[in-house]
Design a protein around this motif. Structure first.
Motif, PDB file in Angstrom:
ATOM      1  N   ILE A   1      72.232  19.151  36.815  1.00  0.00           N
ATOM      2  CA  ILE A   1      71.047  18.692  36.077  1.00  0.00           C
ATOM      3  C   ILE A   1      70.028  19.831  35.963  1.00  0.00           C
ATOM      4  O   ILE A   1      69.496  20.090  34.896  1.00  0.00           O
ATOM      5  CB  ILE A   1      70.420  17.448  36.763  1.00  0.00           C
ATOM      6  CG1 ILE A   1      71.432  16.280  36.738  1.00  0.00           C
ATOM      7  CG2 ILE A   1      69.110  17.055  36.085  1.00  0.00           C
ATOM      8  CD1 ILE A   1      70.954  14.989  37.384  1.00  0.00           C
TER       9      ILE A   1
ATOM     10  N   HIS B   1      74.848   9.360  40.953  1.00  0.00           N
ATOM     11  CA  HIS B   1      73.935   9.206  42.086  1.00  0.00           C
ATOM     12  C   HIS B   1      73.500   7.747  42.234  1.00  0.00           C
ATOM     13  O   HIS B   1      73.556   7.161  43.320  1.00  0.00           O
ATOM     14  CB  HIS B   1      72.723  10.122  41.885  1.00  0.00           C
ATOM     15  CG  HIS B   1      71.602   9.795  42.810  1.00  0.00           C
ATOM     16  ND1 HIS B   1      71.714   9.940  44.181  1.00  0.00           N
ATOM     17  CD2 HIS B   1      70.355   9.301  42.579  1.00  0.00           C
ATOM     18  CE1 HIS B   1      70.582   9.567  44.748  1.00  0.00           C
ATOM     19  NE2 HIS B   1      69.737   9.169  43.803  1.00  0.00           N
ATOM     20  N   ILE B   2      73.065   7.156  41.133  1.00  0.00           N
ATOM     21  CA  ILE B   2      72.573   5.767  41.168  1.00  0.00           C
ATOM     22  C   ILE B   2      73.654   4.808  41.645  1.00  0.00           C
ATOM     23  O   ILE B   2      73.429   3.980  42.532  1.00  0.00           O
ATOM     24  CB  ILE B   2      72.089   5.350  39.752  1.00  0.00           C
ATOM     25  CG1 ILE B   2      70.839   6.149  39.365  1.00  0.00           C
ATOM     26  CG2 ILE B   2      71.808   3.852  39.689  1.00  0.00           C
ATOM     27  CD1 ILE B   2      70.489   6.060  37.891  1.00  0.00           C
TER      28      ILE B   2
ATOM     29  N   ALA C   1      73.363  11.719  36.909  1.00  0.00           N
ATOM     30  CA  ALA C   1      72.339  10.794  37.409  1.00  0.00           C
ATOM     31  C   ALA C   1      72.984   9.429  37.663  1.00  0.00           C
ATOM     32  O   ALA C   1      72.685   8.765  38.661  1.00  0.00           O
ATOM     33  CB  ALA C   1      71.202  10.677  36.395  1.00  0.00           C
TER      34      ALA C   1
ATOM     35  N   ARG D   1      85.167  11.336  26.588  1.00  0.00           N
ATOM     36  CA  ARG D   1      84.992  10.631  27.864  1.00  0.00           C
ATOM     37  C   ARG D   1      86.101   9.613  28.066  1.00  0.00           C
ATOM     38  O   ARG D   1      86.325   8.739  27.234  1.00  0.00           O
ATOM     39  CB  ARG D   1      83.649   9.916  27.933  1.00  0.00           C
ATOM     40  CG  ARG D   1      83.460   9.233  29.297  1.00  0.00           C
ATOM     41  CD  ARG D   1      82.042   8.793  29.578  1.00  0.00           C
ATOM     42  NE  ARG D   1      81.694   7.558  28.906  1.00  0.00           N
ATOM     43  CZ  ARG D   1      80.798   7.446  27.939  1.00  0.00           C
ATOM     44  NH1 ARG D   1      80.139   8.504  27.508  1.00  0.00           N
ATOM     45  NH2 ARG D   1      80.540   6.287  27.387  1.00  0.00           N
TER      46      ARG D   1
ATOM     47  N   ARG E   1      70.966  21.363  24.294  1.00  0.00           N
ATOM     48  CA  ARG E   1      70.087  20.460  25.040  1.00  0.00           C
ATOM     49  C   ARG E   1      70.712  19.062  25.157  1.00  0.00           C
ATOM     50  O   ARG E   1      70.739  18.467  26.239  1.00  0.00           O
ATOM     51  CB  ARG E   1      68.729  20.366  24.309  1.00  0.00           C
ATOM     52  CG  ARG E   1      67.668  19.544  24.986  1.00  0.00           C
ATOM     53  CD  ARG E   1      67.099  20.222  26.222  1.00  0.00           C
ATOM     54  NE  ARG E   1      67.705  19.773  27.459  1.00  0.00           N
ATOM     55  CZ  ARG E   1      67.721  20.494  28.575  1.00  0.00           C
ATOM     56  NH1 ARG E   1      67.182  21.693  28.612  1.00  0.00           N
ATOM     57  NH2 ARG E   1      68.286  20.023  29.665  1.00  0.00           N
ATOM     58  N   THR E   2      71.195  18.545  24.021  1.00  0.00           N
ATOM     59  CA  THR E   2      71.774  17.198  24.068  1.00  0.00           C
ATOM     60  C   THR E   2      73.057  17.188  24.902  1.00  0.00           C
ATOM     61  O   THR E   2      73.320  16.208  25.607  1.00  0.00           O
ATOM     62  CB  THR E   2      72.061  16.651  22.646  1.00  0.00           C
ATOM     63  OG1 THR E   2      72.718  17.651  21.863  1.00  0.00           O
ATOM     64  CG2 THR E   2      70.762  16.247  21.951  1.00  0.00           C
TER      65      THR E   2
ATOM     66  N   SER F   1      73.807  15.494  32.377  1.00  0.00           N
ATOM     67  CA  SER F   1      72.807  15.040  33.350  1.00  0.00           C
ATOM     68  C   SER F   1      72.835  13.515  33.460  1.00  0.00           C
ATOM     69  O   SER F   1      72.712  12.951  34.552  1.00  0.00           O
ATOM     70  CB  SER F   1      71.403  15.484  32.917  1.00  0.00           C
ATOM     71  OG  SER F   1      71.315  16.896  32.924  1.00  0.00           O
ATOM     72  N   TRP F   2      73.017  12.866  32.324  1.00  0.00           N
ATOM     73  CA  TRP F   2      73.088  11.398  32.302  1.00  0.00           C
ATOM     74  C   TRP F   2      74.238  10.921  33.183  1.00  0.00           C
ATOM     75  O   TRP F   2      74.066  10.010  33.993  1.00  0.00           O
ATOM     76  CB  TRP F   2      73.282  10.936  30.850  1.00  0.00           C
ATOM     77  CG  TRP F   2      73.467   9.462  30.654  1.00  0.00           C
ATOM     78  CD1 TRP F   2      72.695   8.459  31.171  1.00  0.00           C
ATOM     79  CD2 TRP F   2      74.496   8.824  29.892  1.00  0.00           C
ATOM     80  NE1 TRP F   2      73.171   7.240  30.752  1.00  0.00           N
ATOM     81  CE2 TRP F   2      74.270   7.428  29.963  1.00  0.00           C
ATOM     82  CE3 TRP F   2      75.566   9.298  29.128  1.00  0.00           C
ATOM     83  CZ2 TRP F   2      75.102   6.508  29.314  1.00  0.00           C
ATOM     84  CZ3 TRP F   2      76.380   8.382  28.476  1.00  0.00           C
ATOM     85  CH2 TRP F   2      76.148   7.010  28.579  1.00  0.00           C
TER      86      TRP F   2
ATOM     87  N   ASP G   1      71.922  17.170  28.470  1.00  0.00           N
ATOM     88  CA  ASP G   1      71.373  15.846  28.798  1.00  0.00           C
ATOM     89  C   ASP G   1      72.488  14.817  28.969  1.00  0.00           C
ATOM     90  O   ASP G   1      72.387  13.910  29.799  1.00  0.00           O
ATOM     91  CB  ASP G   1      70.371  15.394  27.722  1.00  0.00           C
ATOM     92  CG  ASP G   1      69.047  16.149  27.845  1.00  0.00           C
ATOM     93  OD1 ASP G   1      68.844  16.867  28.844  1.00  0.00           O
ATOM     94  OD2 ASP G   1      68.208  16.008  26.937  1.00  0.00           O
ATOM     95  N   TYR G   2      73.554  14.968  28.170  1.00  0.00           N
ATOM     96  CA  TYR G   2      74.695  14.066  28.365  1.00  0.00           C
ATOM     97  C   TYR G   2      75.258  14.220  29.782  1.00  0.00           C
ATOM     98  O   TYR G   2      75.478  13.234  30.488  1.00  0.00           O
ATOM     99  CB  TYR G   2      75.811  14.350  27.349  1.00  0.00           C
ATOM    100  CG  TYR G   2      77.063  13.582  27.686  1.00  0.00           C
ATOM    101  CD1 TYR G   2      77.195  12.247  27.330  1.00  0.00           C
ATOM    102  CD2 TYR G   2      78.090  14.175  28.422  1.00  0.00           C
ATOM    103  CE1 TYR G   2      78.320  11.514  27.687  1.00  0.00           C
ATOM    104  CE2 TYR G   2      79.219  13.456  28.788  1.00  0.00           C
ATOM    105  CZ  TYR G   2      79.322  12.127  28.420  1.00  0.00           C
ATOM    106  OH  TYR G   2      80.435  11.389  28.791  1.00  0.00           O
TER     107      TYR G   2
ATOM    108  N   VAL H   1      82.391  11.893  21.498  1.00  0.00           N
ATOM    109  CA  VAL H   1      80.979  11.874  21.128  1.00  0.00           C
ATOM    110  C   VAL H   1      80.576  13.304  20.787  1.00  0.00           C
ATOM    111  O   VAL H   1      80.985  14.249  21.465  1.00  0.00           O
ATOM    112  CB  VAL H   1      80.084  11.340  22.269  1.00  0.00           C
ATOM    113  CG1 VAL H   1      78.680  11.023  21.760  1.00  0.00           C
ATOM    114  CG2 VAL H   1      80.693  10.111  22.910  1.00  0.00           C
TER     115      VAL H   1
ATOM    116  N   TYR I   1      77.718  16.257  20.225  1.00  0.00           N
ATOM    117  CA  TYR I   1      76.360  16.681  20.556  1.00  0.00           C
ATOM    118  C   TYR I   1      76.030  17.956  19.796  1.00  0.00           C
ATOM    119  O   TYR I   1      76.699  18.962  19.952  1.00  0.00           O
ATOM    120  CB  TYR I   1      76.190  16.808  22.075  1.00  0.00           C
ATOM    121  CG  TYR I   1      76.203  15.436  22.705  1.00  0.00           C
ATOM    122  CD1 TYR I   1      75.135  14.573  22.495  1.00  0.00           C
ATOM    123  CD2 TYR I   1      77.302  14.963  23.406  1.00  0.00           C
ATOM    124  CE1 TYR I   1      75.152  13.276  22.996  1.00  0.00           C
ATOM    125  CE2 TYR I   1      77.326  13.659  23.902  1.00  0.00           C
ATOM    126  CZ  TYR I   1      76.243  12.831  23.693  1.00  0.00           C
ATOM    127  OH  TYR I   1      76.270  11.543  24.168  1.00  0.00           O
TER     128      TYR I   1
END
Lengths: 256, 256, 256, 256
Positions: free
Chosen positions: A243, A152-153, A149, A27, A138-139, A145-146, A142-143, A132, A134
């Protein structure tokens, strides 16, 4: 020869190979970009041209490092995903982290004039990078998706914030009005007060950028001067939901 | 909110803080520079303008990161020395490694037109970086001696190699003639066959570049329009021996 | 107070937490056990009582550390498997490695008199330990298969070697005769020359020891003095194949 | 053969060699010793025999690992100092941490009956271990000073605490009376209320144990049956100040 006398210092270099069998996420994050954006008068809350420059730089990184499976970017950050079995530079962390940061930054500087031709680059853009690991699909999902998300926020907040500021509030007032509010409140605020339907905003702003390699047609000159249509894999920028399962079903090769 | 559900992935980030109390050396190295040099027709064995661009990029890095105590460069590599007590980014390895690589590369691209105005940049220059810790002043000095001894060895070899090639030998022939030979042979070869006194070559080529901060006078405009001479610390490039004690006695503050 | 003046040295302790989401394998290995076995006149090629002491020590470790999912042992080594989600000591590597080594060694010394009552312990047994991470169920199973395949290979060799030595060959002759030979040759050698059917040897020798937690009935005294049969989970030692799927299908909870 | 198919899992083992040129401190710490002490009814605040068992275990570790330069112990912890140039097990952290923990624990169990002959060992003693690197002599000395200052602070507190408890206070009352008080108050409390001169307490309690190698005379039988006095280096336990310079001047070889 003098050299051998000093060469022992090489022993102080440590082995920083990343665990095999894990997804590697690199990242990148802009350093001091609040100031960098102000200095270059980037549009608020989103400067399309600056975002396109980020995407183009990410595409350049993906052309340089063919191992990269996909990338996701938003604002001044970008994540690059290397596959579990990646052996690039023996998975040495410092090599990967420094080369991707180097390539992204160099591309950002080189491509700047194409994307912001009217603004001379007035400061050195800097990006830090971290790796990082993973261990499971799944992880990794989820990364990603994190990050989406988060896009968006942040974007919903920033859209409200700058709408309020442009309507005459101070930064402090705008911040105070939004603090602790939920998404519903912010959607309603945009709609009722500024006539903005948040969901109608460009997907680039709301979902960030996904870069994957796709077959692209291009015209090639043959030896005898005729032109011939061929296909090749090119890193392409999408703005879509990553996501939910749909994206991953459509691009099953990404996690294969 | 969706975010918290995914936020657990942050736990996968690992702590990579470098041991306190040690000198940190960050060494950058050009990736694929043999090809990069050929592509831009750099002069052989040394292209002064390209070396000056390296030095200028290192100076830019030292202006950005005030913690850096000194730097040493040769060919397509540069080492930056951070002091034992450095707390920059909590000594996180990836942060330091990526930011220094990012800053050096960005500076190299930005400063290119000033140093090589007649040659458009035709490829993205890439630099990797690694961090190495040295627990004592002795090991740090031996590291720097190792790099400067390496400069000398490489430059003597390259000077001979390119003299032979320019005189008509093939690369293979030149390499074969030099393989396994000692410094004396190479010095004699340069002198007797090419009339070259190796020790008369520019120190930049033979000793590399040392960058340290020195007081530099500059003229500043005062409020009432008069100009006033002031001093400030500026990263300055020297080409001198750093293996013997003399340099370190002259600049005792470097290891203090 | 003097303490605070020195307390800064705590900063030199580094974070060695193991990546989350991975299986943790802790492998213990006897230090200098060739000599230790000779000193205590262990039977060759396998000393049942010494192997049982290893198993009992592993069971003691599993009683102390309830997180351990399963263990596999052979000769003077034992591997303990901690689950992906294990949070014991925050997954700090040194904590896990040292405590498991400490517990195993202490148990080995404490339990020695029960298993080898006629032999006083004549030297301090030492075990080193290391932690290895496996990101997927496949790699974990392959790790365990690797150890069990190793058990088989070593045991077949040792069985032949000691049969030859007991029949009058020197160590050197026995070694020379076996070097580079395949399993078929060794099986045939045992059968034709020593009347030994390798596959009829105890499974403990051929397959090593697998320790898993199983429901065990035990009798408990109730408050009113009656005895009542209850069940509890106890680490039990098996000697069975763990390379093929059958074991994992029978004990699906191990990888769950 | 099946083995090679699984052997790839060895690649998952990571390199954990400790930085060269630094002092290595291995600190062991008893796990759950409050409970362990209660179970064996150790005397409060200090059980001389239990402390001697700790010291004897540390001496056993120093006999096993000749690289160890010195050790310092107090209560249920012990620190072992390996020299900067130590190459034992290639400075691999897990090897050192596990073997020292293994050796200390095994020795503690083996030597228990000699030191506490009237008390059977009723539980498995466990010690964790960690490695900490100190780049300079100053930081190493400050580490040892930190531990000795800690010994003093804890012992003064515990001496007061148990004096109060033995005089009839509850644990909670004793704790409440001491909380936040300075050393002067505690010294005065011991003297005025319990007639205890703290500085007259055994140095073992107030200063902990320092183990260094010293020349010790011993009698050896020669081949012809006569006895001959010889000298050898033996780990000896001292109870003296190691914060001030005096100790280090007397034992200049320790930091050489």
């Amino acid at each position: 020869m003098a050299c051998s006398q000093f060469e022992y210092v090489k022993q102080y270099e440590t082995d920083d190979r990343l665990l095999p069998g894990c997804w590697i996420v690199l990242r990148l994050d802009g350093k001091g970009f609040t100031k960098f954006c102000e200095l270059h008068c980037f549009e608020k809350p989103n400067d399309v041209r600056a975002l396109c420059l980020m995407d183009a730089s990410a595409q350049a990184v993906m052309r340089e490092f063919q191992d990269i499976r996909l990338a996701f970017g938003e604002s001044d950050e970008y994540s690059f995903v290397f596959p579990r079995e990646c052996q690039l530079y023996g998975r040495r962390c410092s090599k990967l982290v420094s080369l991707v940061a180097s390539c992204f930054t160099a591309s950002y500087v080189r491509l700047w004039p194409q994307h912001l031709p009217d603004k001379p680059l007035a400061a050195t853009p800097l990006f830090d990078a971290r790796a990082v690991l993973y261990p499971s699909d799944r992880t990794l999902r989820d990364y990603l998706s994190w990050r989406q998300a988060d896009t968006h926020i942040n974007n919903l907040y920033n859209t409200c914030f700058w709408a309020l500021v442009k309507s005459g509030k101070t930064n402090t007032e705008a911040h105070a009005q939004l603090q602790g509010t939920l998404a519903d409140y912010k959607n309603e605020l945009l709609f009722s007060q500024f006539g903005l339907n948040y969901n109608a905003l460009p997907e680039r702003f709301r979902k960030g950028s996904v870069v994957i390699r796709q077959r692209v047609k291009h015209v090639k000159q043959t030896a005898d001067g005729r032109s011939k249509e061929k296909e090749r894999l090119e890193p392409c920028v999408l703005h879509c939901d990553i996501i939910r399962d749909h994206f991953w079903q459509q691009h099953a090769e990404l996690l294969a």
